[in-house]
Design an enzyme around this catalytic site. Structure first.
Site, short mmCIF file in Angstrom:
data_model
loop_
_atom_site.label_atom_id
_atom_site.label_comp_id
_atom_site.label_asym_id
_atom_site.label_seq_id
_atom_site.Cartn_x
_atom_site.Cartn_y
_atom_site.Cartn_z
N GLY A 163 0.83 -1.20 0.00
CA GLY A 163 0.00 0.00 0.00
C GLY A 163 0.86 1.24 0.00
N GLN A 189 3.08 9.92 1.48
CA GLN A 189 4.34 9.16 1.36
C GLN A 189 5.11 9.52 0.10
OE1 GLN A 189 2.32 5.15 2.24
NE2 GLN A 189 4.35 4.94 3.13
N CYS A 240 6.08 -0.22 7.34
CA CYS A 240 5.68 0.89 6.48
C CYS A 240 6.86 1.27 5.60
CB CYS A 240 5.27 2.07 7.36
SG CYS A 240 4.80 3.54 6.44
N LEU A 241 6.61 1.53 4.34
CA LEU A 241 7.68 1.92 3.42
C LEU A 241 8.35 3.23 3.87
CD1 LEU A 241 6.04 1.14 -0.05
CD2 LEU A 241 7.74 -0.23 1.18
N HIS A 279 -4.16 1.02 7.67
CA HIS A 279 -2.82 1.61 7.72
C HIS A 279 -2.72 2.78 6.73
CE1 HIS A 279 1.74 1.20 7.88
NE2 HIS A 279 1.56 1.96 6.82
N GLU A 280 -3.20 2.56 5.50
CA GLU A 280 -3.07 3.60 4.47
C GLU A 280 -3.99 4.79 4.75
OE1 GLU A 280 -0.52 3.41 2.72
OE2 GLU A 280 -0.16 1.29 3.12
N HIS A 298 -2.54 7.17 7.19
CA HIS A 298 -1.55 8.08 6.60
C HIS A 298 -2.21 9.40 6.17
CE1 HIS A 298 2.36 6.12 6.23
NE2 HIS A 298 1.82 5.01 5.78
NI NI Z 1 2.73 3.18 5.65
#
Ligand code: NI
Length: 165
Positions: A46, A51, A89-90, A131-132, A135
């Protein structure tokens, strides 16, 4: 398509609340394509607007290869049950936490044609949706984690994953 730069760690943009998207322009469609490419390149499941430096309510999710959810102005309308599991998380490379999430969530979002639709996801998909969407409100998973994993635990995890190969 173009690969975008993923914002990480203490980048202040990750803590900001995103604005809704009023109109689906060609720029938004390109952004969706670029976000999918960036997510895949980083082996993520995701990716959310902030991000990649875009403070708009836009998310892509792909938990199962080839099944991509493009979510514009998503809102969770129903939550059911609980799951407790590992999350990363990226934007926070090298970290991992144990995070409680609903087992199933239903959300409403706009697709690239401007149509409102509903989707229900369970397990990993529900976790990715939550999670997304967090953000978009500047919330990173450590803020909602039961605990973060220690470097030793993470090292062990990587070793186990490499064993699978
Ligand atoms: Ni994330």
């Amino acid at each position: 398509m173009a690969k975008l730069t993923i914002r990480t760690d203490d980048d202040p943009i990750l803590g900001k609340v995103c604005k809704p998207i009023d109109k689906i322009t060609p720029r938004i469609l390109t952004l969706l394509d670029d976000m999918v490419e960036t997510m895949r390149h980083a082996s993520g499941v995701g990716l959310a607007g902030p991000q990649v430096g875009v403070l708009r309510r836009i998310v892509v999710v792909e938990c199962e290869p080839g099944v991509v959810y493009e979510l514009i102005n998503p809102v969770i309308t129903h939550r059911e049950g609980t799951q407790i599991g590992r999350e990363g998380c990226l934007s926070l490379p090298g970290q991992c936490g144990i995070v409680p999430r609903p087992m199933t969530v239903t959300l409403e979002a706009t697709n690239r044609k401007g149509e409102r639709f509903t989707v229900t996801g369970s397990g990993l998909l529900a976790r990715a949706f939550c999670h997304e969407l967090d953000h978009l409100d500047g919330v990173l998973y450590p803020a909602v984690a039961q605990r973060m994993m220690t470097p030793e635990e993470i090292e062990k995890l990587y070793a186990e994953e490499n064993d699978d190969d």
